[in-house]
Design a protein around this motif. Structure first.
Motif, PDB file in Angstrom:
ATOM      1  N   SER A  51      -2.693  -3.879 -13.062  1.00  0.00           N
ATOM      2  CA  SER A  51      -2.511  -4.296 -14.569  1.00  0.00           C
ATOM      3  C   SER A  51      -1.233  -3.873 -14.662  1.00  0.00           C
ATOM      4  CB  SER A  51      -3.391  -3.228 -15.404  1.00  0.00           C
ATOM      5  OG  SER A  51      -3.011  -1.809 -14.931  1.00  0.00           O
ATOM      6  N   ARG A  52      -0.658  -4.532 -15.938  1.00  0.00           N
ATOM      7  CA  ARG A  52       0.436  -4.460 -16.541  1.00  0.00           C
ATOM      8  C   ARG A  52       0.184  -4.490 -18.129  1.00  0.00           C
ATOM      9  NH1 ARG A  52       5.356  -8.310 -17.665  1.00  0.00           N
ATOM     10  NH2 ARG A  52       3.565  -9.394 -18.778  1.00  0.00           N
ATOM     11  N   GLY A  53       0.098  -3.402 -18.853  1.00  0.00           N
ATOM     12  CA  GLY A  53      -0.429  -3.504 -20.298  1.00  0.00           C
ATOM     13  C   GLY A  53      -1.716  -4.053 -20.545  1.00  0.00           C
ATOM     14  N   ASP A  54      -1.694  -5.434 -21.419  1.00  0.00           N
ATOM     15  CA  ASP A  54      -2.999  -5.978 -21.646  1.00  0.00           C
ATOM     16  C   ASP A  54      -3.291  -6.766 -20.867  1.00  0.00           C
ATOM     17  OD1 ASP A  54      -3.163  -4.196 -23.983  1.00  0.00           O
ATOM     18  OD2 ASP A  54      -2.011  -5.317 -25.162  1.00  0.00           O
ATOM     19  N   THR A  55      -2.845  -7.004 -19.574  1.00  0.00           N
ATOM     20  CA  THR A  55      -3.196  -8.128 -18.405  1.00  0.00           C
ATOM     21  C   THR A  55      -3.414  -7.495 -17.170  1.00  0.00           C
ATOM     22  OG1 THR A  55      -1.401  -9.465 -19.942  1.00  0.00           O
ATOM     23  CG2 THR A  55      -2.172 -10.180 -17.583  1.00  0.00           C
ATOM     24  N   MET A  56      -4.286  -7.859 -16.778  1.00  0.00           N
ATOM     25  CA  MET A  56      -4.844  -7.574 -15.320  1.00  0.00           C
ATOM     26  C   MET A  56      -4.408  -8.981 -14.351  1.00  0.00           C
ATOM     27  SD  MET A  56      -6.452  -5.034 -13.549  1.00  0.00           S
ATOM     28  CE  MET A  56      -7.601  -4.358 -14.713  1.00  0.00           C
ATOM     29  N   PRO A 104       7.213  -1.142 -12.287  1.00  0.00           N
ATOM     30  CA  PRO A 104       7.456  -1.151 -13.781  1.00  0.00           C
ATOM     31  C   PRO A 104       8.802  -0.951 -13.989  1.00  0.00           C
ATOM     32  CG  PRO A 104       6.880   1.180 -13.006  1.00  0.00           C
ATOM     33  CD  PRO A 104       6.525   0.166 -11.840  1.00  0.00           C
ATOM     34  N   ILE A 105       9.753  -0.830 -13.073  1.00  0.00           N
ATOM     35  CA  ILE A 105      11.253  -0.501 -13.041  1.00  0.00           C
ATOM     36  C   ILE A 105      12.058  -2.264 -13.477  1.00  0.00           C
ATOM     37  CG2 ILE A 105      13.428   0.207 -12.494  1.00  0.00           C
ATOM     38  CD1 ILE A 105      11.845   2.349 -13.410  1.00  0.00           C
ATOM     39  N   SER A 106      11.323  -3.009 -12.502  1.00  0.00           N
ATOM     40  CA  SER A 106      11.854  -4.299 -12.261  1.00  0.00           C
ATOM     41  C   SER A 106      10.802  -5.156 -13.158  1.00  0.00           C
ATOM     42  CB  SER A 106      11.881  -5.038 -10.753  1.00  0.00           C
ATOM     43  OG  SER A 106      10.596  -5.036 -10.353  1.00  0.00           O
ATOM     44  N   ASP A 107       9.886  -4.792 -13.592  1.00  0.00           N
ATOM     45  CA  ASP A 107       8.664  -5.566 -13.980  1.00  0.00           C
ATOM     46  C   ASP A 107       8.388  -6.677 -13.226  1.00  0.00           C
ATOM     47  OD1 ASP A 107       6.860  -6.192 -16.300  1.00  0.00           O
ATOM     48  OD2 ASP A 107       8.400  -7.455 -17.222  1.00  0.00           O
ATOM     49  N   LYS A 108       7.942  -6.580 -12.090  1.00  0.00           N
ATOM     50  CA  LYS A 108       7.531  -7.541 -11.142  1.00  0.00           C
ATOM     51  C   LYS A 108       6.176  -7.228 -10.574  1.00  0.00           C
ATOM     52  CE  LYS A 108      11.116 -10.338 -11.634  1.00  0.00           C
ATOM     53  NZ  LYS A 108      11.530  -9.578 -12.995  1.00  0.00           N
ATOM     54  N   MET A 135      -0.399  -5.872   5.844  1.00  0.00           N
ATOM     55  CA  MET A 135      -1.585  -5.592   5.342  1.00  0.00           C
ATOM     56  C   MET A 135      -1.460  -4.548   4.268  1.00  0.00           C
ATOM     57  SD  MET A 135      -3.981  -6.849   7.228  1.00  0.00           S
ATOM     58  CE  MET A 135      -5.404  -5.778   7.192  1.00  0.00           C
ATOM     59  N   SER A 136      -0.439  -3.916   4.143  1.00  0.00           N
ATOM     60  CA  SER A 136      -0.198  -3.054   3.123  1.00  0.00           C
ATOM     61  C   SER A 136       1.247  -2.885   2.673  1.00  0.00           C
ATOM     62  CB  SER A 136      -0.740  -1.855   3.602  1.00  0.00           C
ATOM     63  OG  SER A 136      -0.648  -0.562   2.747  1.00  0.00           O
ATOM     64  N   LEU A 137       1.380  -2.603   1.252  1.00  0.00           N
ATOM     65  CA  LEU A 137       2.649  -1.694   0.839  1.00  0.00           C
ATOM     66  C   LEU A 137       2.431  -0.726  -0.207  1.00  0.00           C
ATOM     67  CD1 LEU A 137       2.730  -3.141  -2.444  1.00  0.00           C
ATOM     68  CD2 LEU A 137       3.089  -5.160  -1.360  1.00  0.00           C
ATOM     69  N   SER A 138       3.480  -0.009  -0.321  1.00  0.00           N
ATOM     70  CA  SER A 138       3.125   1.328  -1.040  1.00  0.00           C
ATOM     71  C   SER A 138       4.702   1.372  -1.932  1.00  0.00           C
ATOM     72  CB  SER A 138       2.689   2.606  -0.408  1.00  0.00           C
ATOM     73  OG  SER A 138       2.809   3.575  -1.271  1.00  0.00           O
ATOM     74  N   LEU A 139       4.907   1.462  -3.122  1.00  0.00           N
ATOM     75  CA  LEU A 139       6.022   1.507  -3.870  1.00  0.00           C
ATOM     76  C   LEU A 139       6.428   2.982  -4.064  1.00  0.00           C
ATOM     77  CD1 LEU A 139       8.419   0.168  -5.255  1.00  0.00           C
ATOM     78  CD2 LEU A 139       6.763   0.172  -7.278  1.00  0.00           C
ATOM     79  N   ASP A 140       7.557   3.332  -3.765  1.00  0.00           N
ATOM     80  CA  ASP A 140       8.314   4.504  -4.424  1.00  0.00           C
ATOM     81  C   ASP A 140       9.153   4.213  -5.316  1.00  0.00           C
ATOM     82  OD1 ASP A 140       9.802   6.689  -4.788  1.00  0.00           O
ATOM     83  OD2 ASP A 140       9.831   7.343  -2.695  1.00  0.00           O
ATOM     84  N   VAL A 141       8.798   4.202  -6.699  1.00  0.00           N
ATOM     85  CA  VAL A 141       9.272   3.886  -8.012  1.00  0.00           C
ATOM     86  C   VAL A 141      10.811   4.312  -8.052  1.00  0.00           C
ATOM     87  CG1 VAL A 141       9.207   3.407 -10.328  1.00  0.00           C
ATOM     88  CG2 VAL A 141       7.191   3.407  -8.989  1.00  0.00           C
ATOM     89  N   ALA A 142      10.795   5.585  -7.999  1.00  0.00           N
ATOM     90  CA  ALA A 142      12.220   6.298  -8.096  1.00  0.00           C
ATOM     91  C   ALA A 142      13.317   5.855  -7.126  1.00  0.00           C
ATOM     92  CB  ALA A 142      12.079   7.757  -8.266  1.00  0.00           C
ATOM     93  N   LYS A 143      12.955   5.705  -5.878  1.00  0.00           N
ATOM     94  CA  LYS A 143      13.957   5.316  -4.933  1.00  0.00           C
ATOM     95  C   LYS A 143      13.790   3.799  -4.662  1.00  0.00           C
ATOM     96  CE  LYS A 143      13.473   9.746  -2.425  1.00  0.00           C
ATOM     97  NZ  LYS A 143      13.115  10.400  -1.101  1.00  0.00           N
ATOM     98  N   ARG A 144      13.195   3.142  -5.456  1.00  0.00           N
ATOM     99  CA  ARG A 144      13.477   1.686  -5.233  1.00  0.00           C
ATOM    100  C   ARG A 144      13.070   0.999  -3.867  1.00  0.00           C
ATOM    101  NH1 ARG A 144      11.577   0.404  -8.475  1.00  0.00           N
ATOM    102  NH2 ARG A 144      12.625  -1.630  -8.980  1.00  0.00           N
ATOM    103  N   ILE A 145      12.259   1.871  -3.257  1.00  0.00           N
ATOM    104  CA  ILE A 145      11.911   1.398  -1.933  1.00  0.00           C
ATOM    105  C   ILE A 145      10.374   0.956  -1.743  1.00  0.00           C
ATOM    106  CG2 ILE A 145      11.393   2.074   0.713  1.00  0.00           C
ATOM    107  CD1 ILE A 145      14.350   1.750  -0.056  1.00  0.00           C
ATOM    108  N   VAL A 146       9.973   0.053  -1.055  1.00  0.00           N
ATOM    109  CA  VAL A 146       8.521  -0.377  -1.072  1.00  0.00           C
ATOM    110  C   VAL A 146       8.381  -0.484   0.679  1.00  0.00           C
ATOM    111  CG1 VAL A 146       8.953  -2.886  -1.059  1.00  0.00           C
ATOM    112  CG2 VAL A 146       6.676  -2.069  -1.545  1.00  0.00           C
TER     113      VAL A 146
END
Length: 665
Positions: free
Chosen positions: A407-412, A452-456, A495-506
């Protein structure tokens, strides 16, 4: 008696749930209510509650017609139901279960159907069995098995003399069954390494097979077994038909039109479309249904391009095309039937649940909790949204299988298979908006996160078919603009991804087998750190030699947790040193979740378990069952140790406090 009773139980569970007469893209929401879950976090409180089927479906797979009636097979139900529909009244008039065969595993549907000698034949999955239904007596007979649990009868056809031919997975063979004598044989290996015979057709001389992995259209002489390659496509052959001295098939976005001896090969482009079903009439007229639009096209040998006739239902999948009384009749995967006037394109659509098909409980694709009270469960061609304050349910149609939702806000947002489409769903109105398709062969999305940082949106995908190259896609949630980084881990799908928001690494988890059908060129799956600022891979490591497929990754406080799929196990990696500090076996695989600072995984197999991962894997719940369709998931409630999950196929709320004794279902 047990099988008949199971239908009645499902019917009673659903008696209070209204369903739409005909779902559209916006999806008229259906509703129902149930008891509000109780709260309580103490170890002495009840450990779990169940709330009935998590996802209800009326989806179908195989379909055929005979003597004024249609016969369709449900998808995902145990047991699958063969439903008989009166084509004149458009009503379901009879339903019978397909009984469990003698081998391990239970049928959940039948992709393949055909008619021979007035009998209806069904080929099932995930046990590749052949059944016969007698319309005169209503009896179902198990004929034989073509393999073991995990296999499919993908396709069936009947030759003019009544002989039946089946295309199977994973042996990649064409089988012959003679109803009059019961004789069975197969034609051996059609192409080295082939697993899927996705489509078959037959005439008096040959049986024609569409091979998915090796992208070949072959003719097999029914007497000698000699195999002739008629065409090699750019992608797997998923449809084939024969009539008026021509063999017509589709591979990717190309139609192939050839004589049965392989001469006079013609190719016709379909633009950006592919075809999921094809019918060749005796006079040579060809009707095709197209993905992803759901349009119906007509083609005749010599045409420079097929002619669009109309779209019975936007973005729908088609399971069968037939001509009845000069009208084209089609069957939709989500559970619909339509008729079209080929001259005008005028269409009438019937929802099969509204026509009397008994829906049932299916295996869900994904689950997500929004805030404290809004629970989303994704199924096949549908999403169910529950208000947990009232337990009111709303159910909408979607074009395919939502493999991951975020989700992002009012959208899934939902990542869809088999199209690779990204959908935006308004959380209030439940209306759909397409962000387009990932393209680049990336039709199998496995993981989805929002940055949420890049809004992507970030999407991890595998290709569909014989390719090793997956991709990381970065999608604008407003415009649908996409940057697709194909082969970001060389020679591996994602198969998978995991985002480290602060370090800008996925962090990306790979699979050396790719889309399947092509031998791996790497021996072990890798983890890659992708820098979102520079759009480059910082580093890549192989955590465990010989382990080919990740199921999931999750970053937490400088640590990376991973779960392997084919070698079921877990590990904890120190990201500063890129070394594994702790690891161990698991009975199966599933997705990772971080809640209250603890990393959890729910796993398939072993009866369904949940573990808390740290320096060891602590069992916190067991006996949940193995009824997820994609991967076992958890949806934790904020501020508690309770999570929404499955027990069997029922929605459940389970206490997963690692400090409490193991919850045993």
């Amino acid at each position: 008696m047990r099988l008949v009773r199971s239908i009645l139980v499902i019917a009673s569970l659903l008696a209070a749930v209204p369903y739409p007469a005909a779902a559209n893209a916006a999806g008229p929401a259906t509703t129902s209510t149930a008891a509000r879950p109780t709260t309580g976090a103490a170890c002495t409180d009840p450990a779990y509650q169940t709330f009935g089927p998590a996802s209800i479906t009326g989806a179908i797979v195989g379909a055929t017609t005979h003597n004024g009636f249609a016969y369709v097979v449900t998808r995902g139900l145990k047991p699958p139901i063969l439903a008989e529909i009166d084509l004149a009244t458009r009503r379901v008039v009879r339903q019978v279960p397909l009984p469990d065969g003698p081998l391990a595993g239970e049928p959940e549907g039948g992709w393949a159907t055909t008619v021979s000698g007035g009998q209806i034949y069904v080929g099932t999955y995930p046990v590749p069995d052949l059944y016969r239904f007698d319309p005169a007596t209503g009896t179902v007979t198990h004929i034989r098995s073509f393999g073991v649990n995990g296999g499919f009868v993908w396709s069936l056809t009947t030759a003019p003399d009544g002989t039946i031919y089946a295309g199977t997975y994973p042996d990649g063979k064409v089988w012959e069954y003679v109803p009059a004598t019961g004789a069975v044989r197969n034609f051996g290996v059609l192409a080295t390494g082939e697993r899927y015979v996705r489509a078959v057709a037959a005439d008096a001389t040959n049986v024609y097979a569409g091979l998915l992995d090796k992208a070949k259209l072959v003719a097999i002489n029914r007497t000698t077994g000699a195999v002739t390659t008629l065409a090699t496509g750019t992608g797997g052959f998923a449809t084939v038909g024969v009539g008026n001295g021509r063999v017509v098939a589709t591979s990717g976005s190309t139609l192939y039109d050839v004589r049965p001896d392989g001469t006079d090969l013609r190719t016709v482009g379909l633009g950006e479309l592919t075809s999921d079903m094809l019918l060749v009439e005796p006079d040579g007229t060809v009707y095709l249904s197209a993905r992803p639009t759901g349009a119906v096209l007509r083609y005749r040998t010599g045409d420079p391009a097929p002619t669009p006739l109309g779209t019975p239902k936007e973005a729908e999948e088609t399971r069968r095309l037939v001509v009845e009384n000069n009208r084209l009749t089609g069957f939709s995967g989500s559970g619909g039937m339509w008729t079209m006037d080929p001259a005008t394109g005028a269409t009438e659509f019937t929802d099969l649940i509204a026509a009397g098909l008994t829906p049932g409980s299916e295996r869900p694709q994904a689950i997500r909790l929004e805030g404290p009270d809004e629970l989303w469960v994704a199924g096949h061609f549908s999403v169910t949204v529950r208000d947990l304050r009232t337990m009111r349910q709303r159910r909408i149609w979607v074009p395919g299988e939502p493999k991951a939702i975020v989700s992002r806000g009012d959208t899934m947002f939902a990542a869809m298979y088999p199209s690779g489409e990204i959908l935006a769903i308004d959380r209030t109105s439940l209306t759909l908006r397409s962000l387009g398709y990932l393209g680049h062969g990336q039709q199998r999305p496995w993981d989805l996160e929002y940055d949420p940082i890049s809004d992507k949106l970030l999407v991890a995908t595998a290709p569909l078919g014989a390719s090793l190259q997956g991709a990381l896609s970065i999608v604008d949630p407003d415009t649908g603009a996409k940057q697709v980084y194909v082969n970001v881990i060389p020679d591996q799908s994602l198969m998978s991804l995991s985002l480290d928001v602060a370090k800008r690494i996925v962090y990306l988890g790979g699979d050396v087998r790719g889309g399947g059908g092509t031998p791996p060129v790497r021996t072990a799956a890798s983890v890659a750190a992708f820098d979102l600022r520079t759009r480059t891979v910082r580093w890549q490591v192989t955590p465990v030699a010989g382990y080919q497929t990740f199921q999931d990754l999750k970053v937490q406080d400088g640590l990376l947790f991973g779960v392997y799929k084919r070698n079921a196990s877990w590990f904890r990696m120190n990201l500063a040193t890129r070394t594994i500090t702790h690891s161990g076996p698991l009975p199966g695989y599933g997705e990772l979740h971080v809640h209250n600072g603890t990393v959890f995984t729910a796993t398939y197999f072993g009866g369904g378990n949940v573990y808390a991962l740290g320096t060891t894997a602590k069992l916190v719940a067991t006996g949940l069952g193995d009824e997820w369709y994609t991967n076992p998931q958890l949806a934790f409630e904020p501020g508690s140790w309770n999570a929404w999950a499955l027990i069997g196929r029922d929605l459940a709320r389970i206490r997963l406090d690692p400090a409490c004794p193991t919850v045993t279902i």
